[in-house]
Motif scaffolding. Sequence first.
Motif: not given
Length: 644
Positions: A484-498, A526-532
């Motif tokens: 599973l390939m999860l994109r990490r955006p440039a705007w994301c302050a610190g992506m986490t995955v569980a 899969v839970d993804v956090r994408l802080p903005m």
Amino acid sequence: MPAPDSLSRRDAIALLGLGALGARMLPRILTRASWAAPASAGVTPFALTDVRLLDGPFRDAQERDARYLLALDADRMLHNFRVNAGLPPKAPVYGGWESEEPWVGIRCHGHTLGHYLGAVAMMYASTGDRRFAERATYIVSELRACQQARGDGLVCAFPDGAKPLEDAVAGRRFAGVPWYTMHKIFAGLRDAHVHAATPDALPALVALAEWTWNATRDMSDDAMQRMLDTEHGGMTEVLADVSALAHEPKYLALARRFAHHKVLDPLAEGRDVLDGLHSNTQIPKFVGYQRVRELSGDAAYGAAARHFWETVTQRRSYATGGNGDGEHFFPVTEFARRLGSAKTMETCCTHNMLRLTRALFTAAPSSAVTDYYERALYNGILASQDPDSGMMTYFQATRPGYVRLYHTPEESFWCCTGTGMENHAKYGDSIYFRGDDALYVNLFVPSTVAWRARGVTVTQTTRFPETDATRLAVAAVRPARWTLMLRRPAWCAGMTVAVNGRRVRASPDAAGYLAVARTWREGDVVDVRLPMTLRAEPLPNAPDLVAFAYGPIVLAGALGTAGVTPSAQIIKNERESGNMLNAAVEIPALAGTAADVVRATRRVSDAPLAFETAGVGRPRDVRLVPYHRVAHERYNLYWKVQPT
């Protein structure tokens, strides 16, 4: 992309964009020595039939578009086609660009039918609603009848028949933009075949390509290039597509003849020659050049497409992903001077930039490329539709204090009406991609994707961007190992995955994707956090003018409804943009540096994604809301910051 001898049947169909008839042609296609595979490995998009939107703003927009498509009468769009073929029309022609010259000397009669045919085909693929398949089948049968009545494969709706095309080919002065218009008909037939397996769409498409081959084959290269000085849409792309679909090399050769070397050559060399050029004339050319690169391996075409994309997205775009003023590129030093225009950011340009972005991503996956796609999708395309009427914008003005204007249902039919019909029918085309053993999650949109070759369905549940989380639930016929390939955006302050509640510790790869490789089983989650965070983005070459964004969402100042009513925003003539609703609106300045203003801006709880400045507005503070939601209110995008 794998070499031809390693392609599975399903992958080959997806890579070529083949429908049912094309699938029957596949054994012949795969064994022909002339088949040219793309030169570099990439990823494969999922068919629209494999993706379904779930509740959220994109499905809302899709449903509004569906209602508009069903409200239109195909026979009215077919009127001029039947007249030109010597057949009696079945209904009166529509108004606007379908029966009038939108401005002196420009004729686009028939362009809407091409857009509409593609839109209903894509809407059928996206929803499974057979009413759209029936529309596509009816239109193609009518176009086929027109071709047969003429006897030469041509089908067109110009008021003077084939004369504009004949004059163009003969080197005489010609009326309008005939090849631009023909491209829409080509593309509609292609999309009907690819997305809806519409009977006779491919034979009609090939017949039209054959007419074009015969009409242009005796033109000298110099005469061809002179003809291409006039807007000709995506002729290079569609002819390359016909070559792949029909597996006829001469159409790829013809696609290359439609390449406009006045822009292809300098962009391939890395030179920016775009100042003063009509934006939406150029963008479809480069979509075509990337397609030629895919099919022929010609590196110059790919280099031109990549450099054009980088030039436009990195140097010539506003915060929303839109570009241009009065439909034209301008010197990059003039952004501040152009900001007051009511004719910036033509929606067609954003539509075609997304098509180019998708093509580049397919060839070489990159989170940075998708960052632009996401930005333009939310802030350009989602913003282009009136949430009340379902009508679409032409320009999206940067003029401080201006409003959005939308087309009439039956008396406009602008180019952006046509691309708008398509935009909201195909939201599922770039959320997910697949590699040999990988599923790419590019966008955080509530949806499902069926990876049929793996027996896997993934359901994405999210309220993004209102929340910074998304959940992916796996349903699998059997356990299988894939990534599973999860994109990490440039705007994301610190992506986490569980995965199943356990944190995954991994870093994004060079392309900006976090890879989760494991044996996946039914019920995995899969839970993804994408802080903005809130940030300021300066206008190009004007650091004292800034826009604000939160994650991928551009924020606009909500400036009230003085003089604005929904009915006043529905207009027939897009050229009148800026000539109406021009009430004087005070635009506050912001005291301090951009960083100071960001620190003084707080999220408020009375509306989703709403912010307010505190103590820095002069003469008053401002309320910031998502740009794509400011449909019936005056707004401002860029703010003057004045360090104290």
